[in-house]
Design a protein around this motif. Structure first.
Motif, PDB file in Angstrom:
ATOM      1  N   GLY A 107     -50.419  20.058 -25.087  1.00 51.12           N
ATOM      2  CA  GLY A 107     -50.825  21.457 -25.074  1.00 51.12           C
ATOM      3  C   GLY A 107     -51.479  21.837 -23.755  1.00 51.12           C
ATOM      4  O   GLY A 107     -51.438  21.098 -22.778  1.00 51.12           O
ATOM      5  N   THR A 108     -52.113  22.997 -23.768  1.00 56.48           N
ATOM      6  CA  THR A 108     -52.683  23.531 -22.533  1.00 56.48           C
ATOM      7  C   THR A 108     -54.121  23.073 -22.280  1.00 56.48           C
ATOM      8  O   THR A 108     -54.653  23.296 -21.199  1.00 56.48           O
ATOM      9  CB  THR A 108     -52.644  25.073 -22.551  1.00 56.48           C
ATOM     10  OG1 THR A 108     -53.343  25.529 -23.715  1.00 56.48           O
ATOM     11  CG2 THR A 108     -51.220  25.584 -22.569  1.00 56.48           C
ATOM     12  N   VAL A 162     -52.396  18.568 -30.672  1.00 57.70           N
ATOM     13  CA  VAL A 162     -51.911  19.641 -29.813  1.00 57.70           C
ATOM     14  C   VAL A 162     -53.083  20.608 -29.655  1.00 57.70           C
ATOM     15  O   VAL A 162     -53.638  21.082 -30.645  1.00 57.70           O
ATOM     16  CB  VAL A 162     -50.695  20.365 -30.435  1.00 57.70           C
ATOM     17  CG1 VAL A 162     -50.257  21.522 -29.541  1.00 57.70           C
ATOM     18  CG2 VAL A 162     -49.555  19.394 -30.680  1.00 57.70           C
ATOM     19  N   ILE A 220     -54.136  24.132 -28.062  1.00 57.32           N
ATOM     20  CA  ILE A 220     -53.637  25.356 -27.450  1.00 57.32           C
ATOM     21  C   ILE A 220     -54.766  26.328 -27.160  1.00 57.32           C
ATOM     22  O   ILE A 220     -55.846  26.210 -27.635  1.00 57.32           O
ATOM     23  CB  ILE A 220     -52.581  26.036 -28.334  1.00 57.32           C
ATOM     24  CG1 ILE A 220     -53.129  26.198 -29.760  1.00 57.32           C
ATOM     25  CG2 ILE A 220     -51.326  25.210 -28.355  1.00 57.32           C
ATOM     26  CD1 ILE A 220     -52.231  26.967 -30.666  1.00 57.32           C
TER      27      ILE A 220
END
Length: 139
Positions: A50-51, A137, A139
Motif C-alpha cells: 500500500g501507500t 495493506v 492505504i
C-alpha cells in the motif's frame, strides 16, 4: 635496609599524588548512577503493501536496544498518555513489544527507560490498515 632521604620536591610530588588519589576515589563514590538509555529502535516487519509503511489494524514488533537490562522499557505512540502501548523488561540488551497503530495521525513512536537522559523515537507513516492475516495493506 637503608633508607634514602627524599628531597622536598619529591615529598611534594608524593603528597600531591596521594591527594589526587583520594579526590578520585571520593568522586567515584559520590558520582550519580548512570542513567539507563534506549540506544536504538526498529519496527518489523518494515514492509507493508500500500501507500503507507504501517496500518492501523496490523501488528508490528518494536525492538529496542538498551544499555541497562535492570530498567523497564516503556513504549509510547506520539501524544499517548503515561500508560503507553506497552512495557517490557529487557534481556541481553534488547526489549520487544507488539504495536498495533491506534491512529493514522501518529508520526512517531517512542521508547524510554526511567531516569534516562534521553528518549529515542522512530518516525512512522501510518495509514488505514487492512489485515489479511498473512499481509497488511495500508492505504
Amino acid at each position: 635496609m637503608t633508607r634514602i632521604p627524599q628531597s622536598p620536591k619529591a615529598k611534594r610530588i608524593v603528597a600531591g599524588a596521594a591527594a589526587l588519589g583520594v579526590v578520585a576515589s571520593m568522586t567515584a563514590l559520590t558520582a550519580p548512577p548512570a542513567a539507563a538509555t534506549v540506544t536504538s529502535i526498529a519496527i518489523a516487519p518494515a514492509f507493508t503493501l500500500g501507500t503507507h509503511r504501517y496500518g492501523t489494524t496490523c501488528s508490528y514488533t518494536v525492538t529496542v536496544a538498551v544499555d541497562d537490562d535492570s530498567q523497564t522499557v516503556y513504549f509510547f505512540e506520539e501524544g499517548q498518555g503515561p500508560s503507553g502501548f506497552a512495557e517490557a523488561k529487557p534481556s541481553g540488551g534488547v526489549a520487544k513489544a507488539t504495536w498495533i497503530p491506534s491512529s493514522t495521525k501518529i508520526t512517531y513512536i517512542y521508547a524510554v527507560q526511567p531516569n534516562a537522559s534521553a528518549q529515542i523515537r522512530q518516525p512512522v507513516d501510518v495509514g488505514i490498515g487492512i489485515n489479511s492475516g498473512s499481509a497488511c495493506v495500508a492505504i
